[in-house]
Design an enzyme around this catalytic site. Structure first.
Site, PDB file in Angstrom:
ATOM      1  N   LYS A   1      26.050 -70.383 -11.753  1.00 40.75           N
ATOM      2  CA  LYS A   1      27.205 -69.899 -10.971  1.00 40.75           C
ATOM      3  C   LYS A   1      27.550 -70.809  -9.792  1.00 40.75           C
ATOM      4  CE  LYS A   1      26.485 -65.184 -12.305  1.00 40.75           C
ATOM      5  NZ  LYS A   1      26.522 -63.781 -11.956  1.00 40.75           N
TER       6      LYS A   1
ATOM      7  N   ASP B   1      31.697 -60.396  -9.483  1.00 38.04           N
ATOM      8  CA  ASP B   1      30.409 -59.684  -9.510  1.00 38.04           C
ATOM      9  C   ASP B   1      30.286 -58.633  -8.402  1.00 38.04           C
ATOM     10  OD1 ASP B   1      29.176 -60.844 -11.709  1.00 38.04           O
ATOM     11  OD2 ASP B   1      28.414 -62.532 -10.540  1.00 38.04           O
TER      12      ASP B   1
HETATM   13  P1  NDP Z   1      19.851 -67.246  -9.744  1.00 38.22           P
HETATM   14  O1  NDP Z   1      19.156 -68.179 -10.683  1.00 38.22           O
HETATM   15  O2  NDP Z   1      20.957 -67.755  -8.908  1.00 38.22           O
HETATM   16  O3  NDP Z   1      18.729 -66.632  -8.737  1.00 38.22           O
HETATM   17  C1  NDP Z   1      17.536 -66.151  -9.218  1.00 38.22           C
HETATM   18  C2  NDP Z   1      16.717 -65.535  -8.067  1.00 38.22           C
HETATM   19  O4  NDP Z   1      15.632 -64.869  -8.680  1.00 38.22           O
HETATM   20  C3  NDP Z   1      16.121 -66.526  -7.069  1.00 38.22           C
HETATM   21  O5  NDP Z   1      16.147 -65.950  -5.774  1.00 38.22           O
HETATM   22  C4  NDP Z   1      14.669 -66.686  -7.547  1.00 38.22           C
HETATM   23  O6  NDP Z   1      13.740 -66.940  -6.504  1.00 38.22           O
HETATM   24  C5  NDP Z   1      14.404 -65.303  -8.087  1.00 38.22           C
HETATM   25  N1  NDP Z   1      13.392 -65.236  -9.138  1.00 38.22           N
HETATM   26  C6  NDP Z   1      13.472 -65.755 -10.396  1.00 38.22           C
HETATM   27  N2  NDP Z   1      12.358 -65.435 -11.091  1.00 38.22           N
HETATM   28  C7  NDP Z   1      11.579 -64.708 -10.255  1.00 38.22           C
HETATM   29  C8  NDP Z   1      10.292 -64.097 -10.407  1.00 38.22           C
HETATM   30  N3  NDP Z   1       9.608 -64.170 -11.541  1.00 38.22           N
HETATM   31  N4  NDP Z   1       9.784 -63.407  -9.346  1.00 38.22           N
HETATM   32  C9  NDP Z   1      10.501 -63.320  -8.199  1.00 38.22           C
HETATM   33  N5  NDP Z   1      11.701 -63.891  -7.976  1.00 38.22           N
HETATM   34  C10 NDP Z   1      12.230 -64.582  -9.018  1.00 38.22           C
HETATM   35  O7  NDP Z   1      20.284 -65.978 -10.620  1.00 38.22           O
HETATM   36  P2  NDP Z   1      21.579 -65.018 -10.489  1.00 38.22           P
HETATM   37  O8  NDP Z   1      21.679 -64.535  -9.091  1.00 38.22           O
HETATM   38  O9  NDP Z   1      22.748 -65.664 -11.100  1.00 38.22           O
HETATM   39  O10 NDP Z   1      21.189 -63.812 -11.483  1.00 38.22           O
HETATM   40  C11 NDP Z   1      20.070 -63.002 -11.207  1.00 38.22           C
HETATM   41  C12 NDP Z   1      19.956 -61.835 -12.221  1.00 38.22           C
HETATM   42  O11 NDP Z   1      21.072 -60.966 -12.122  1.00 38.22           O
HETATM   43  C13 NDP Z   1      19.901 -62.297 -13.676  1.00 38.22           C
HETATM   44  O12 NDP Z   1      18.905 -61.540 -14.309  1.00 38.22           O
HETATM   45  C14 NDP Z   1      21.273 -61.961 -14.217  1.00 38.22           C
HETATM   46  O13 NDP Z   1      21.229 -61.689 -15.605  1.00 38.22           O
HETATM   47  C15 NDP Z   1      21.614 -60.710 -13.416  1.00 38.22           C
HETATM   48  N6  NDP Z   1      23.065 -60.474 -13.274  1.00 38.22           N
HETATM   49  C16 NDP Z   1      23.612 -59.328 -13.765  1.00 38.22           C
HETATM   50  C17 NDP Z   1      24.967 -59.061 -13.611  1.00 38.22           C
HETATM   51  C18 NDP Z   1      25.549 -57.802 -14.143  1.00 38.22           C
HETATM   52  O14 NDP Z   1      26.754 -57.739 -14.312  1.00 38.22           O
HETATM   53  N7  NDP Z   1      24.781 -56.774 -14.394  1.00 38.22           N
HETATM   54  C19 NDP Z   1      25.858 -60.009 -12.941  1.00 38.22           C
HETATM   55  C20 NDP Z   1      25.178 -61.156 -12.418  1.00 38.22           C
HETATM   56  C21 NDP Z   1      23.842 -61.384 -12.621  1.00 38.22           C
HETATM   57  P3  NDP Z   1      13.392 -68.462  -5.980  1.00 38.22           P
HETATM   58  O15 NDP Z   1      14.460 -68.813  -4.974  1.00 38.22           O
HETATM   59  O16 NDP Z   1      12.044 -68.319  -5.362  1.00 38.22           O
HETATM   60  O17 NDP Z   1      13.398 -69.347  -7.187  1.00 38.22           O
END
Ligand code: NDP
Length: 263
Positions: free
Chosen positions: A63, A99
């Site tokens: 994104k 979103d």
């Molecule tokens: P990003 O990749 O931008 O961010 C991911 C975040 O998750 C980071 O802060 C990362 O931390 C953290 N993270 C990843 N894995 C872990 C873990 N195992 N334990 C703890 N923290 C973790 O993702 P998005 O913001 O784009 O999307 C996040 C989620 O939201 C996805 O699952 C997506 O499918 C869902 N989503 C759902 C929507 C809906 O309409 N329902 C719309 C948009 C998203 P760090 O900084 O430490 O790496």
């Protein structure tokens, strides 16, 4: 026929093709929506045009790359630097974010929300934090690593990583991490999640299509929760309205799109 798609990595789990195709079919619109597994976010723009797309949605982890790829950004996406919907407007890529309003739609039934904890600091967290602050709510952000927290601190949020978290009372806790999407992980250490859940009235998860370990714990504690399906519906309705250049009423789009959740 107009062609639309969702870009992501992973993308196989996405319900967006079903949702948008349900609208196109039921409203007799000559369009089709597919999915594209994109590993390198810097290739988004060239892939979009090579496929001859009219518009697309962008999901994890592209994104922010989508924001960078656009020729012009409109509306709320300007505030957050995160784009989940792109439109081909006469060969130019126009970026939007649907979103955050989609999420507000999903929690409309939660009463008296003033104090929110967001877990995660990625694109979704950015959009939600800015949207909550716009409504005058108090926003705290907890993330696994500290690096991404500066943005939220500058925005006016209270920020924590796993090492310096201080427990407070919250009205709502939202998991925006991808923990639990492809695995059975919690978004923070077990003990921390236990404490957080004992001090909140409502819980939400951006992940849809499964009860994440985080929501399983909330359910076991009888906390009222929402999974990401309603948020997905909300952002989808707004994105579809953009795809169709607002030629179909949002209520009509919603009615058609809801049918896809029964498939
Ligand atoms: P990003 O990749 O931008 O961010 C991911 C975040 O998750 C980071 O802060 C990362 O931390 C953290 N993270 C990843 N894995 C872990 C873990 N195992 N334990 C703890 N923290 C973790 O993702 P998005 O913001 O784009 O999307 C996040 C989620 O939201 C996805 O699952 C997506 O499918 C869902 N989503 C759902 C929507 C809906 O309409 N329902 C719309 C948009 C998203 P760090 O900084 O430490 O790496």
């Amino acid at each position: 026929m107009k062609l639309f798609a969702i870009f992501g990595d992973p993308v196989a789990h996405s319900r967006s093709p079903l949702m948008h195709n349900c609208v196109f079919k039921n409203a007799a619109i000559n369009a089709c929506y597919t999915r594209v597994h994109l590993q390198d976010g810097t290739k988004l723009k060239e892939t979009f045009f090579a496929l001859g797309l009219s518009g697309a949605n962008i999901t994890v982890p592209h994104k922010e790359a989508a924001f960078a790829a656009c020729d012009e950004i409109r509306g709320f996406a300007n505030k957050v630097g995160v784009v989940n919907t792109i439109i081909n407007e006469n060969g130019k890529l126009i970026g939007y974010n649907t979103d955050a309003d989609g999420f507000m739609f999903s929690i409309a039934a939660f009463d008296n929300i003033k104090d929110i904890l967001i877990i995660g600091a990625g694109g979704t967290a950015k959009a939600l934090a800015a949207r909550f602050l716009q409504d005058g709510l108090k926003v705290s952000v907890l993330n696994r690593s500290a690096a991404r927290l500066l943005y939220f601190k500058e925005l006016g949020c209270v920020t924590y990583d796993w090492k310096n978290f201080e427990l407070q009372n919250y009205d709502l806790v939202v998991n925006t991490t991808s923990a639990g999407l492809k695995d059975e992980e919690l978004p923070a250490p077990l003990e921390m999640i236990e404490q957080i859940l004992e001090n909140t009235r409502y819980v939400a998860d951006a992940i849809y299509g499964k009860l994440t370990p985080f929501l399983q714990m909330a359910q076991a504690k009888n906390i009222i929760y929402k999974d990401g399906a309603d948020m997905l519906l909300g952002q989808g309705v707004l994105a579809n309205a953009l795809f169709l250049n607002n030629t179909l009423a949002k209520d009509t789009i919603k009615r058609h799109m809801q049918k896809s959740f029964k498939l």
